[in-house]
Design an enzyme around this catalytic site. Structure first.
Site, PDB file in Angstrom:
ATOM      1  N   ARG A 232       0.879  -1.180   0.000  1.00  0.00           N
ATOM      2  CA  ARG A 232       0.000   0.000   0.000  1.00  0.00           C
ATOM      3  C   ARG A 232       0.909   1.220   0.000  1.00  0.00           C
ATOM      4  O   ARG A 232       1.651   1.445   0.961  1.00  0.00           O
ATOM      5  CB  ARG A 232      -0.909  -0.007   1.230  1.00  0.00           C
ATOM      6  CG  ARG A 232      -1.623   1.312   1.449  1.00  0.00           C
ATOM      7  CD  ARG A 232      -2.734   1.231   2.465  1.00  0.00           C
ATOM      8  NE  ARG A 232      -3.879   0.516   1.943  1.00  0.00           N
ATOM      9  CZ  ARG A 232      -5.114   0.577   2.453  1.00  0.00           C
ATOM     10  NH1 ARG A 232      -5.351   1.329   3.506  1.00  0.00           N
ATOM     11  NH2 ARG A 232      -6.102  -0.104   1.924  1.00  0.00           N
TER      12      ARG A 232
ATOM     13  N   HIS B 153      -7.239   0.554  -6.539  1.00  0.00           N
ATOM     14  CA  HIS B 153      -7.482  -0.280  -5.360  1.00  0.00           C
ATOM     15  C   HIS B 153      -8.170  -1.578  -5.826  1.00  0.00           C
ATOM     16  O   HIS B 153      -9.359  -1.793  -5.589  1.00  0.00           O
ATOM     17  CB  HIS B 153      -8.364   0.490  -4.366  1.00  0.00           C
ATOM     18  CG  HIS B 153      -8.358  -0.060  -2.977  1.00  0.00           C
ATOM     19  ND1 HIS B 153      -7.593  -1.147  -2.594  1.00  0.00           N
ATOM     20  CD2 HIS B 153      -9.042   0.309  -1.855  1.00  0.00           C
ATOM     21  CE1 HIS B 153      -7.807  -1.396  -1.308  1.00  0.00           C
ATOM     22  NE2 HIS B 153      -8.674  -0.536  -0.838  1.00  0.00           N
TER      23      HIS B 153
HETATM   24  N1   CP Z   1     -11.334  -0.196   2.219  1.00  0.00           N
HETATM   25  C1   CP Z   1     -10.081  -0.286   2.679  1.00  0.00           C
HETATM   26  O1   CP Z   1      -9.132  -0.560   1.946  1.00  0.00           O
HETATM   27  O2   CP Z   1      -9.973  -0.108   4.015  1.00  0.00           O
HETATM   28  P1   CP Z   1      -8.619   0.119   4.817  1.00  0.00           P
HETATM   29  O3   CP Z   1      -8.040   1.417   4.337  1.00  0.00           O
HETATM   30  O4   CP Z   1      -9.036   0.145   6.247  1.00  0.00           O
HETATM   31  O5   CP Z   1      -7.692  -1.026   4.512  1.00  0.00           O
HETATM   32  N1  NVA Z   2      -9.954   6.740  -1.568  1.00  0.00           N
HETATM   33  C1  NVA Z   2      -9.633   6.251  -0.255  1.00  0.00           C
HETATM   34  C2  NVA Z   2      -9.895   4.793  -0.152  1.00  0.00           C
HETATM   35  C3  NVA Z   2      -9.650   4.178   1.187  1.00  0.00           C
HETATM   36  C4  NVA Z   2      -9.882   2.700   1.195  1.00  0.00           C
HETATM   37  C5  NVA Z   2      -8.191   6.583   0.064  1.00  0.00           C
HETATM   38  O1  NVA Z   2      -7.341   6.435  -0.822  1.00  0.00           O
HETATM   39  O2  NVA Z   2      -7.924   7.003   1.188  1.00  0.00           O
END
Ligand code: CP
Ligand code: NVA
Length: 307
Positions: A101, A128
């Site tokens: 991430r 994502h």
């Molecule tokens: N939706 C999602 O990726 O949640 P987190 O940021 O908590 O991992």
């Molecule tokens: N768009 C959001 C998604 C979180 C799961 C972010 O990047 O923070």
């Protein structure tokens, strides 16, 4: 050759269908897969916070009899303490698979290019994919079909909607987007998704008004207005997005049985009201649960232990 999961763009409709089948089996009968990854190790390189992605990957790996190593922002310092390439080459000697991430999407691409083990995108500023796969799997579970289902996305044209566009277009969903001016999805991702949609018979359109987007929608979806890393833009964004909230007034104009989705974390009172999240149309926690099942399927497929 090792396979990565960087973007849903790289998956065929058939591969997505196979992931959904496996995720369904894993959800129905998890015990049939215990110890499938015994002795295997997963590294989680996270530059940003996480609840769902981190916990579901860690628990999923544990359920398979494997091991996880969490590497937070202060641990390996991607590209700062040593190059991303050297990190990829080193971790490939210890681990079997990496979930990353990052802020920059290019960092995940570079990790994947240099690692000799599979790399999974656990969210970048651009995409994502694990989220969108879980989301479309959830829609299939609820609607029993995907082709012709209409998804209205209200809000920021960011990483989550980019992956939803790829996945939705591949699986034949019609997607209507309502975003404020200047917050539309990336032009090339939108064009690529439209090209995919032409082949699958899906339709993608952008409208300026949230009420137009939700007309006849089976699914209404939103994401936060201020994503991780955009905190300095908070004031400007809250102003730009103020007419794009999912609330009971909007739901009163939508189909009675439409489902409401959110990738979470939600900022209750901003992009969605607490009343809607807690209300009868919301399936946000089923959606969150399905991250576990789909990611277990991804791990098995990439580590060639699926079937
Ligand atoms: N939706 C999602 O990726 O949640 P987190 O940021 O908590 O991992
Ligand atoms: N768009 C959001 C998604 C979180 C799961 C972010 O990047 O923070």
């Amino acid at each position: 050759m090792k396979k990565d999961l960087i973007s849903i763009k790289d998956l065929s409709k058939n591969e997505i269908g196979e992931l959904f089948e496996l995720a369904k089996e894993l959800k129905q009968e998890p015990s049939a897969y215990y110890e499938k990854l015994k002795g295997r190790s997963l590294g989680l390189i996270f530059q940003k916070p996480s609840n769902r992605t981190r916990v579901s990957f860690e628990v999923g790996m544990h359920q398979f009899g494997g091991y996880t190593v969490y590497l937070g922002p202060d641990d390996i310092k991607l590209g700062v303490r040593e190059t991303t390439k050297d990190i990829a080459l080193t971790l490939s000697r210890y681990l079997d698979v990496i979930v990353a991430r990052t802020f920059s999407h290019q960092d995940i691409v570079e990790l994947a290019e240099n690692a000799t083990i599979p790399v999974i995108n656990g969210l970048s500023d651009l995409l994502h994919p694990c989220q969108a796969l879980a989301d479309i799997f959830t829609i299939k579970e609820k609607s029993d079909k995907l082709e012709g289902v209409k998804l209205a996305f209200i809000g920021d044209g960011n990483n989550v909607v980019h992956s939803l566009l790829y996945c939705g277009a591949k699986m034949g969903l019609n997607i209507s987007l309502a975003t404020p001016r200047g917050y539309e999805p990336d032009t090339s991702i939108l064009e690529e998704s439209k090209t995919i949609a032409e082949k699958t018979g899906a339709n993608i359109d952008i409208v300026k008004d949230k009420h137009r987007a939700v007309e006849d929608a089976d699914v209404i979806y939103t994401d936060v207005w201020v994503s991780m890393g955009q905190e300095a833009e908070r004031k400007k964004r809250l102003k730009a997005f103020k007419d794009f909230q999912i609330n009971s007034e909007l739901l009163s104009k939508a189909k009675k049985d439409c489902i409401v989705m959110h990738c979470l974390p939600a900022h209750r009172g901003e992009e969605i009201t607490g009343e809607v999240i807690d209300g009868p149309n919301s399936i946000v926690f089923d959606q969150a649960e399905n991250r576990l099942h789909i990611q277990k399927a991804i791990l098995l497929k990439l580590l060639d232990k699926g079937v």
